[in-house]
Design an enzyme around this catalytic site. Structure first.
Site, PDB file in Angstrom:
ATOM      1  N   HIS A 190     -33.239  30.954  22.381  1.00  0.00           N
ATOM      2  CA  HIS A 190     -34.372  30.498  21.352  1.00  0.00           C
ATOM      3  C   HIS A 190     -33.358  29.317  20.284  1.00  0.00           C
ATOM      4  O   HIS A 190     -32.684  29.671  19.593  1.00  0.00           O
ATOM      5  CB  HIS A 190     -34.597  31.650  20.197  1.00  0.00           C
ATOM      6  N   HIS A 198     -34.538  24.932  18.850  1.00  0.00           N
ATOM      7  CA  HIS A 198     -35.626  23.978  18.647  1.00  0.00           C
ATOM      8  C   HIS A 198     -34.890  22.674  18.947  1.00  0.00           C
ATOM      9  O   HIS A 198     -34.315  22.083  17.768  1.00  0.00           O
ATOM     10  CB  HIS A 198     -36.077  24.125  17.242  1.00  0.00           C
ATOM     11  N   GLN A 238     -46.282  24.504  15.492  1.00  0.00           N
ATOM     12  CA  GLN A 238     -45.721  24.594  14.266  1.00  0.00           C
ATOM     13  C   GLN A 238     -46.504  24.826  12.902  1.00  0.00           C
ATOM     14  O   GLN A 238     -46.133  25.131  12.115  1.00  0.00           O
ATOM     15  CB  GLN A 238     -44.561  23.553  13.892  1.00  0.00           C
ATOM     16  N   HIS A 289     -43.218  33.287  17.834  1.00  0.00           N
ATOM     17  CA  HIS A 289     -42.469  33.285  16.545  1.00  0.00           C
ATOM     18  C   HIS A 289     -43.555  34.016  15.703  1.00  0.00           C
ATOM     19  O   HIS A 289     -44.768  33.730  15.296  1.00  0.00           O
ATOM     20  CB  HIS A 289     -42.699  31.970  15.596  1.00  0.00           C
ATOM     21  N   GLU A 309     -42.249  36.135  10.855  1.00  0.00           N
ATOM     22  CA  GLU A 309     -40.981  35.355  10.166  1.00  0.00           C
ATOM     23  C   GLU A 309     -41.428  35.293   8.748  1.00  0.00           C
ATOM     24  O   GLU A 309     -41.527  34.194   8.393  1.00  0.00           O
ATOM     25  CB  GLU A 309     -40.766  34.162  10.771  1.00  0.00           C
ATOM     26  N   ASP A 367     -31.499  29.224  17.081  1.00  0.00           N
ATOM     27  CA  ASP A 367     -32.760  28.588  16.276  1.00  0.00           C
ATOM     28  C   ASP A 367     -32.489  27.287  15.856  1.00  0.00           C
ATOM     29  O   ASP A 367     -33.404  26.444  16.395  1.00  0.00           O
ATOM     30  CB  ASP A 367     -33.115  29.495  14.999  1.00  0.00           C
TER      31      ASP A 367
HETATM   32  N1  17E Z   1     -40.200  26.709  12.669  1.00  0.00           N
HETATM   33  C1  17E Z   1     -40.520  27.997  12.268  1.00  0.00           C
HETATM   34  O1  17E Z   1     -41.561  28.201  12.043  1.00  0.00           O
HETATM   35  N2  17E Z   1     -39.325  28.963  12.377  1.00  0.00           N
HETATM   36  C2  17E Z   1     -38.232  28.570  12.428  1.00  0.00           C
HETATM   37  N3  17E Z   1     -37.089  29.501  12.215  1.00  0.00           N
HETATM   38  C3  17E Z   1     -37.795  27.303  12.597  1.00  0.00           C
HETATM   39  C4  17E Z   1     -38.740  26.413  13.065  1.00  0.00           C
HETATM   40  C5  17E Z   1     -36.493  26.997  13.117  1.00  0.00           C
HETATM   41 FE   FE2 Z   2     -37.689  29.317  15.868  1.00  0.00          FE
END
Ligand code: 17E
Ligand code: FE2
Length: 411
Positions: A55, A57, A150, A208, A211, A307
């Site tokens: 994982h 980006h 995103q 995702h 989070e 990440d």
């Molecule tokens: N975007 C997101 O929603 N969560 C993350 N941890 C990263 C990008 C890196």
């Molecule tokens: Fe991520």
């Protein structure tokens, strides 16, 4: 090629490994050298399958500070700053940053990387760029790409169309961000959309998921139910799931029954989860890590990712998966001796399982000869000393060679 005297995955008895035509052909106690065969003396050191970053980006990598440093350290400020940076993306910009980071990762023994790519940019510049990178680096590193929305799927104009376009352009995996959608209902709807899209185009899924330090963020139960009911099972991955560290134990007990039935994978991102998490707490401050130990003990597959490598979400990062292992087992309470010895699996075999590459991953006769030789005899020492990757061997060739540093103490 013959690699002499190595401890494969910390096994007690050292082995010799023969490679012919890019494949492992023989692994046993003592193999006689053929005439003219190249020999690497393993000196009793540790041989592992290559590191896998499950994982990261790569579209955002190396943009930290541009246009602004994330001084608060919240996920939300990271998303806001990335939203500015994305306006100035060009294909060349994305490609050069991603390739530089991949070189750093390869130097640290990685040969497989799963990268999320933001596909809420109507131009899909980053995706076009990373699809080219994937092709250009394929001899050095296997790159999987995830269509990552995103700004959300239902919360973005044309979000669904952009996801479908990304699927058609050739991503490997369908992503999502249900906890960031405007409403809980949108979150649920986005997960159903993701599963349908993945089924339509025969893709894996990596969401995702939850989070956020909100105990009421419960998209995971929806994703797991979909994985179970569709039979997609281990084709589905839940990344982050940091809210699980805020769930109460009664709910989590009930949830685990479903997780075991659903058989989906989990990816934790130890450094970044600790860094972005707990930002709205005073004290006691939450660690914001998913329940790595409990998931593992329940037989559920967990791997670790980086990440971020120097981007709006995280100012640090160096492509060394040992850092993630160190932080992950520390924060996860997994530092029993045998747990430390086995912890390489979070960044090797478990990650390979998540990425569905097991048919060509692992140190086994018949598989492609991909492996790394670390400058210690077992993983406990390798982790503690952050051992150098003496060799990264890919398809039977030395992709990376490292000279260990030599330190002279003058006393
Ligand atoms: N975007 C997101 O929603 N969560 C993350 N941890 C990263 C990008 C890196
Ligand atoms: Fe991520």
């Amino acid at each position: 090629m013959l690699i002499k005297n190595v401890h494969i995955e910390s096994q007690d008895v050292p082995q010799d490994v023969r490679i012919i035509n890019g494949k492992f052909t023989e692994i046993k106690n003592e193999i006689e050298k053929h005439d003219n065969e190249e020999v690497i003396d393993g000196n009793g050191k540790l041989l592992l399958p290559p590191f896998v970053d499950s994982h990261v980006h790569l579209d955002a990598t190396r943009t930290a500070g541009d246009p602004e440093w994330n001084e608060t350290g919240t996920l939300f400020d990271g998303i806001r700053i990335w939203g500015e940076r994305i306006k100035t993306l060009t294909k060349e910009d994305v490609k050069s940053r991603a390739k530089a980071t991949l070189r750093e990762q390869v130097a640290n023994g990685l040969q497989v990387v799963r990268s999320h790519v933001d596909v809420t940019d109507p131009n899909l510049t980053a995706l076009e760029a990373l699809l080219e990178v994937k092709e250009e680096v394929k001899d050095q590193v296997e790159l999987q790409l995830v269509a990552f929305p995103q700004a959300g799927i239902l919360s973005t104009p044309n979000g669904k169309d952009l996801m479908e376009q990304a699927a058609k352009m050739g991503v490997d995996v369908i992503g999502g961000l249900p906890h960031y959608e405007f409403t809980r209902d949108y979150g649920v709807e986005s997960l159903k959309f993701i599963v349908n899209l993945a089924e339509k185009y025969d893709k894996l899924i990596d969401v995702h998921c939850d989070e956020i330090d909100d105990p009421n963020s419960r998209n995971l139960e929806v994703l797991a139910t979909l994985a179970y009911e569709t039979g997609l099972g281990n084709k589905v991955t839940a990344s982050h799931t940091t809210a699980m560290s805020s769930y109460n134990d009664a709910y989590t007990y009930k949830l685990f029954r479903l997780l075991e039935m659903a058989n989906l994978n989990f990816v934790a991102n130890p450094e970044v989860n600790l860094h972005l998490g707990g930002r709205f707490d005073t004290y006691p401050k939450r660690r914001s890590m998913t329940r790595i130990k409990e998931l593992s003990e329940a037989g559920i597959n967990v791997s670790f990712g980086e990440d971020d490598i120097k981007d709006p979400w995280y100012p640090m990062g160096n492509g060394n998966m040992l850092d993630q292992v160190q932080v992950g087992i520390l924060a996860g309470g997994l530092m029993g001796y045998s747990q430390i010895q086995g912890a390489y699996k979070f960044v090797t075999n478990n990650a390979a399982k998540t990425l569905h590459i097991q048919d060509h991953y692992g140190i086994e006769v018949g598989k492609p000869a991909n492996c790394i030789l670390l400058n210690q005899t077992n993983f406990y020492d390798a982790l503690n000393e952050h051992a150098e990757v003496l060799y990264s061997i890919r398809k039977g060739k030395e992709l990376v060679e490292t000279q260990p540093k030599s330190v002279k103490l003058n006393y």
